[in-house]
Design a protein around this motif. Structure first.
Motif, short mmCIF file in Angstrom:
data_model
loop_
_atom_site.label_atom_id
_atom_site.label_comp_id
_atom_site.label_asym_id
_atom_site.label_seq_id
_atom_site.Cartn_x
_atom_site.Cartn_y
_atom_site.Cartn_z
N ARG A 113 62.08 139.83 65.38
CA ARG A 113 60.99 138.76 64.37
C ARG A 113 59.10 139.14 65.11
NH1 ARG A 113 63.42 137.03 60.20
NH2 ARG A 113 65.97 136.75 60.91
N ASP A 117 54.73 136.56 62.13
CA ASP A 117 56.39 135.94 60.97
C ASP A 117 55.86 134.42 61.13
OD1 ASP A 117 57.37 137.96 59.86
OD2 ASP A 117 58.80 138.20 61.08
N VAL A 122 60.81 132.04 58.69
CA VAL A 122 62.24 132.44 59.03
C VAL A 122 63.65 132.06 58.45
CG1 VAL A 122 62.37 134.16 59.96
CG2 VAL A 122 60.92 134.59 60.05
#
Length: 155
Positions: A113, A117, A122
């Protein structure tokens, strides 16, 4: 096409707040029962300003979730807000593990990731596991530096 929500089905008559209403107040009269509520706003991570949703009498509050970060044979339980980023998680982990954020690689559901993010975007939820790996290039540089320092100490 313009869509709007009407309170006409709920009203039994006009109230004095219908004519002189404030921007953050909503008032209706339902068959002689006066309901008054203040509209609360929240700023979403994408920058959108939206009205906060209510569940019963409690509005959705900023929660703190617990994430288990696994690093090899060790693990750390980290408390963090769902709207935090992986970059912010790396900063917290740097205090716990001693690894700089740029030396860390965070994986969730098998994918690395990015620092930008958001955890909740997510799909990270309470009591989920995140895998932290040390960046291999950084590890090699550290080993090379340590061997150079060790060779100077023996001289």
């Amino acid at each position: 096409m313009k869509l709007s929500r009407s309170l006409s089905k709920l009203r039994c008559g006009k109230t004095k707040n219908d004519e002189n209403s404030e921007s953050n107040k909503v008032s209706t009269q339902r068959c002689n029962i006066n309901v008054e509520a203040e509209v609360k706003w929240e700023l979403r991570p994408g920058g959108m300003l939206v009205q906060k949703r209510d569940i019963g009498d409690e509005s959705i509050k900023e929660e703190i979730m617990l994430i288990r970060v696994v690093t090899g044979s060790r693990w750390h339980d980290i408390s963090i807000q769902p709207t935090s980023t992986f970059g912010e998680l790396k900063i917290i982990l740097s205090m716990v593990t001693g690894l700089e954020p740029k030396e860390q690689r965070l994986l969730f559901k098998g994918k690395e990731r990015e620092d930008e993010d958001y955890l909740h975007m997510v799909g990270v939820r309470d009591k989920d596991k995140v895998l932290m790996l040390q960046d291999p290039a950084t590890r090699e540089r550290k080993l090379a530096t340590e061997s150079i320092i060790a060779s100077y100490r023996t001289i």
